[in-house]
Structures are given as structure tokens and as C-alpha cells.
Design a protein around this motif. Structure first.
Motif, PDB file in Angstrom:
ATOM      1  N   ILE A   1       0.838  -1.210   0.000  1.00 19.29           N
ATOM      2  CA  ILE A   1       0.000   0.000   0.000  1.00 19.29           C
ATOM      3  C   ILE A   1       0.870   1.256   0.000  1.00 19.29           C
ATOM      4  O   ILE A   1       0.644   2.182  -0.785  1.00 19.29           O
ATOM      5  CB  ILE A   1      -0.958  -0.019   1.214  1.00 19.29           C
ATOM      6  CG1 ILE A   1      -1.982  -1.139   1.034  1.00 19.29           C
ATOM      7  CG2 ILE A   1      -1.638   1.332   1.389  1.00 19.29           C
ATOM      8  CD1 ILE A   1      -2.751  -1.485   2.299  1.00 19.29           C
ATOM      9  N   ALA A   2       1.887   1.288   0.856  1.00 24.18           N
ATOM     10  CA  ALA A   2       2.766   2.463   0.950  1.00 24.18           C
ATOM     11  C   ALA A   2       3.512   2.697  -0.360  1.00 24.18           C
ATOM     12  O   ALA A   2       3.662   3.847  -0.803  1.00 24.18           O
ATOM     13  CB  ALA A   2       3.752   2.288   2.101  1.00 24.18           C
ATOM     14  N   ARG A   3       3.959   1.634  -1.002  1.00 22.65           N
ATOM     15  CA  ARG A   3       4.672   1.755  -2.283  1.00 22.65           C
ATOM     16  C   ARG A   3       3.737   2.336  -3.339  1.00 22.65           C
ATOM     17  O   ARG A   3       4.104   3.243  -4.082  1.00 22.65           O
ATOM     18  CB  ARG A   3       5.205   0.389  -2.717  1.00 22.65           C
ATOM     19  CG  ARG A   3       6.069   0.440  -3.980  1.00 22.65           C
ATOM     20  CD  ARG A   3       6.280  -0.941  -4.566  1.00 22.65           C
ATOM     21  NE  ARG A   3       5.050  -1.516  -5.069  1.00 22.65           N
ATOM     22  CZ  ARG A   3       4.487  -1.196  -6.237  1.00 22.65           C
ATOM     23  NH1 ARG A   3       5.037  -0.306  -7.032  1.00 22.65           N
ATOM     24  NH2 ARG A   3       3.371  -1.773  -6.629  1.00 22.65           N
ATOM     25  N   HIS A   4       2.523   1.838  -3.368  1.00 21.51           N
ATOM     26  CA  HIS A   4       1.530   2.336  -4.329  1.00 21.51           C
ATOM     27  C   HIS A   4       1.242   3.821  -4.086  1.00 21.51           C
ATOM     28  O   HIS A   4       1.244   4.626  -5.016  1.00 21.51           O
ATOM     29  CB  HIS A   4       0.246   1.511  -4.227  1.00 21.51           C
ATOM     30  CG  HIS A   4      -0.866   2.038  -5.056  1.00 21.51           C
ATOM     31  ND1 HIS A   4      -0.897   1.898  -6.424  1.00 21.51           N
ATOM     32  CD2 HIS A   4      -1.980   2.729  -4.711  1.00 21.51           C
ATOM     33  CE1 HIS A   4      -1.991   2.479  -6.888  1.00 21.51           C
ATOM     34  NE2 HIS A   4      -2.669   2.988  -5.872  1.00 21.51           N
ATOM     35  N   ARG A   5       0.998   4.163  -2.843  1.00 23.35           N
ATOM     36  CA  ARG A   5       0.696   5.557  -2.501  1.00 23.35           C
ATOM     37  C   ARG A   5       1.853   6.490  -2.824  1.00 23.35           C
ATOM     38  O   ARG A   5       1.651   7.636  -3.227  1.00 23.35           O
ATOM     39  CB  ARG A   5       0.334   5.672  -1.019  1.00 23.35           C
ATOM     40  CG  ARG A   5      -1.026   5.094  -0.698  1.00 23.35           C
ATOM     41  CD  ARG A   5      -1.328   5.195   0.767  1.00 23.35           C
ATOM     42  NE  ARG A   5      -2.655   4.667   1.056  1.00 23.35           N
ATOM     43  CZ  ARG A   5      -3.104   4.408   2.276  1.00 23.35           C
ATOM     44  NH1 ARG A   5      -2.334   4.638   3.334  1.00 23.35           N
ATOM     45  NH2 ARG A   5      -4.313   3.919   2.447  1.00 23.35           N
ATOM     46  N   ALA A   6       3.073   6.002  -2.635  1.00 21.14           N
ATOM     47  CA  ALA A   6       4.259   6.822  -2.883  1.00 21.14           C
ATOM     48  C   ALA A   6       4.601   6.899  -4.377  1.00 21.14           C
ATOM     49  O   ALA A   6       5.412   7.737  -4.783  1.00 21.14           O
ATOM     50  CB  ALA A   6       5.454   6.274  -2.103  1.00 21.14           C
TER      51      ALA A   6
ATOM     52  N   TRP B   1       9.013  -1.133  -7.606  1.00 22.74           N
ATOM     53  CA  TRP B   1       9.851  -2.136  -6.920  1.00 22.74           C
ATOM     54  C   TRP B   1      11.309  -1.951  -7.350  1.00 22.74           C
ATOM     55  O   TRP B   1      12.225  -2.073  -6.534  1.00 22.74           O
ATOM     56  CB  TRP B   1       9.381  -3.556  -7.242  1.00 22.74           C
ATOM     57  CG  TRP B   1       8.031  -3.895  -6.710  1.00 22.74           C
ATOM     58  CD1 TRP B   1       6.895  -4.097  -7.427  1.00 22.74           C
ATOM     59  CD2 TRP B   1       7.657  -4.086  -5.332  1.00 22.74           C
ATOM     60  NE1 TRP B   1       5.845  -4.389  -6.585  1.00 22.74           N
ATOM     61  CE2 TRP B   1       6.284  -4.400  -5.303  1.00 22.74           C
ATOM     62  CE3 TRP B   1       8.350  -4.017  -4.123  1.00 22.74           C
ATOM     63  CZ2 TRP B   1       5.588  -4.654  -4.116  1.00 22.74           C
ATOM     64  CZ3 TRP B   1       7.662  -4.273  -2.942  1.00 22.74           C
ATOM     65  CH2 TRP B   1       6.308  -4.585  -2.946  1.00 22.74           C
ATOM     66  N   ALA B   2      11.524  -1.647  -8.629  1.00 20.57           N
ATOM     67  CA  ALA B   2      12.886  -1.447  -9.139  1.00 20.57           C
ATOM     68  C   ALA B   2      13.553  -0.238  -8.488  1.00 20.57           C
ATOM     69  O   ALA B   2      14.758  -0.271  -8.197  1.00 20.57           O
ATOM     70  CB  ALA B   2      12.866  -1.299 -10.657  1.00 20.57           C
TER      71      ALA B   2
ATOM     72  N   LYS C   1      16.125  -6.249  -8.078  1.00 17.47           N
ATOM     73  CA  LYS C   1      14.697  -6.004  -7.825  1.00 17.47           C
ATOM     74  C   LYS C   1      13.969  -7.296  -7.459  1.00 17.47           C
ATOM     75  O   LYS C   1      13.033  -7.272  -6.665  1.00 17.47           O
ATOM     76  CB  LYS C   1      14.028  -5.323  -9.013  1.00 17.47           C
ATOM     77  CG  LYS C   1      13.840  -6.191 -10.234  1.00 17.47           C
ATOM     78  CD  LYS C   1      13.181  -5.422 -11.384  1.00 17.47           C
ATOM     79  CE  LYS C   1      12.929  -6.259 -12.602  1.00 17.47           C
ATOM     80  NZ  LYS C   1      14.088  -6.815 -13.256  1.00 17.47           N
ATOM     81  N   GLU C   2      14.401  -8.414  -8.012  1.00 14.94           N
ATOM     82  CA  GLU C   2      13.749  -9.679  -7.708  1.00 14.94           C
ATOM     83  C   GLU C   2      13.958 -10.065  -6.244  1.00 14.94           C
ATOM     84  O   GLU C   2      13.024 -10.490  -5.556  1.00 14.94           O
ATOM     85  CB  GLU C   2      14.270 -10.788  -8.639  1.00 14.94           C
ATOM     86  CG  GLU C   2      13.903 -10.591 -10.094  1.00 14.94           C
ATOM     87  CD  GLU C   2      14.808  -9.633 -10.878  1.00 14.94           C
ATOM     88  OE1 GLU C   2      14.512  -9.372 -12.051  1.00 14.94           O
ATOM     89  OE2 GLU C   2      15.820  -9.139 -10.308  1.00 14.94           O
ATOM     90  N   TRP C   3      15.199  -9.878  -5.746  1.00 16.48           N
ATOM     91  CA  TRP C   3      15.486 -10.216  -4.349  1.00 16.48           C
ATOM     92  C   TRP C   3      14.768  -9.260  -3.403  1.00 16.48           C
ATOM     93  O   TRP C   3      14.134  -9.682  -2.441  1.00 16.48           O
ATOM     94  CB  TRP C   3      16.995 -10.194  -4.072  1.00 16.48           C
ATOM     95  CG  TRP C   3      17.290 -10.623  -2.673  1.00 16.48           C
ATOM     96  CD1 TRP C   3      17.516 -11.906  -2.245  1.00 16.48           C
ATOM     97  CD2 TRP C   3      17.337  -9.794  -1.503  1.00 16.48           C
ATOM     98  NE1 TRP C   3      17.699 -11.923  -0.883  1.00 16.48           N
ATOM     99  CE2 TRP C   3      17.594 -10.638  -0.397  1.00 16.48           C
ATOM    100  CE3 TRP C   3      17.190  -8.436  -1.272  1.00 16.48           C
ATOM    101  CZ2 TRP C   3      17.716 -10.162   0.903  1.00 16.48           C
ATOM    102  CZ3 TRP C   3      17.301  -7.961   0.018  1.00 16.48           C
ATOM    103  CH2 TRP C   3      17.559  -8.814   1.096  1.00 16.48           C
TER     104      TRP C   3
END
Length: 150
Positions: free
Chosen positions: A16-21, A25-26, A36-38
Motif C-alpha cells: 500500500i505504501a509503495r503504491h501511494r508513494a 519495486w525497481a 529487484k527480484e530479491w
């Protein structure tokens, strides 16, 4: 004492925080200096982060201390719920292994001998390959060969 949250709950906070920000992921992986995979697997609960890495993610995504603490805990690996097994993307990987698993096993044994591919000494890469008929997903599993010792 501050409340504790599970790695599973921490993963939901992170999603959620990643989406909001608006951070990919990369981009998180780049900040951590890892693949990014790890880092994605770690942030979703499959690996432990160092205190320094957990604090960097905490700051980057404006997370609570409890999330940073959960990120540092050693995980239980494997599906933690039936939801994972029914997610279409994850299920397709299971389906591919069900269909091609025996073929992969036979080809590994033919090429390397009696043994397995390590999932511990292992690297994963996910990439896009453009194709005129629709972009392709390229997933590479790169594991060390471990021979059986009899």
C-alpha cells in the motif's frame, strides 16, 4: 513495548505504501543496492533485511517501526495462505511446473547427473522481451547444481 506485526502484515503495509508513494519495486531495489527480484521477495516476506536496509525502506515509504522490525525477522518460506495458491499469476507458474517439471528434471539429470537445482544458492530475473505478437515475460531461474552424494 511497541506492537509487533507479522511479515505478512508488513508486506501489505509495504504494498500500500509503495503504491501511494508512486515508487516502483525497481526504484526501491536501486535504493537498497540489490536486485529487484530479491528486494521484492524480501519486502513481500520471503527474506530478511538487515537493520540498515529495513530502516532505508521505512524512510523511503514512511513506514512504522513495527514494519521495519518485521522486515528483519527470518521468514517462514512457502505459501502462508490458500489465497497465494489461487492467484492467477502464481498459479500459472505452478501450472508450468506441473506440465514441464518432469521435463526439466530429466534434462537436468541428462546434462548434470543425479542432483537438484538449489533454491538457496539461487538468482531470479524477470524481464520483458518485446514481440510483434505481444510482449513476452522472461523468467530465469539460476540455481547452483547440487549433486546427490551416495
Amino acid at each position: 513495548m511497541e506492537p509487533f506485526i507479522s511479515k505478512r502484515d508488513a508486506a501489505e503495509h509495504i504494498r500500500i505504501a509503495r503504491h501511494r508513494a508512486g515508487i516502483s519495486w525497481a526504484q526501491i531495489a536501486e535504493q537498497l543496492g540489490v536486485a529487484k527480484e530479491w528486494s521484492t521477495a524480501a519486502l513481500l516476506g520471503s527474506h530478511a533485511l538487515s537493520a540498515q536496509q529495513a530502516n532505508l525502506v521505512k524512510e523511503l515509504l514512511d513506514l512504522d517501526d513495527a514494519v521495519a522490525e518485521a522486515l528483519q525477522m527470518q521468514p517462514y518460506r512457502g505459501p502462508l495462505s490458500e489465497d497465494v495458491l489461487t492467484d492467477p499469476t502464481i498459479y500459472r507458474f505452478q501450472e508450468a511446473v506441473m506440465v514441464y517439471g518432469p521435463t526439466i528434471k530429466e534434462l537436468i539429470h541428462e546434462e548434470f547427473g543425479d542432483g537438484i537445482m538449489s533454491a538457496i544458492n539461487f538468482q531470479l530475473n524477470v524481464a520483458r522481451r518485446t514481440d510483434p505478437e505481444g510482449d513476452r515475460v522472461v523468467v530465469t531461474f539460476d540455481g547452483k547444481f547440487l549433486d546427490y552424494k551416495w
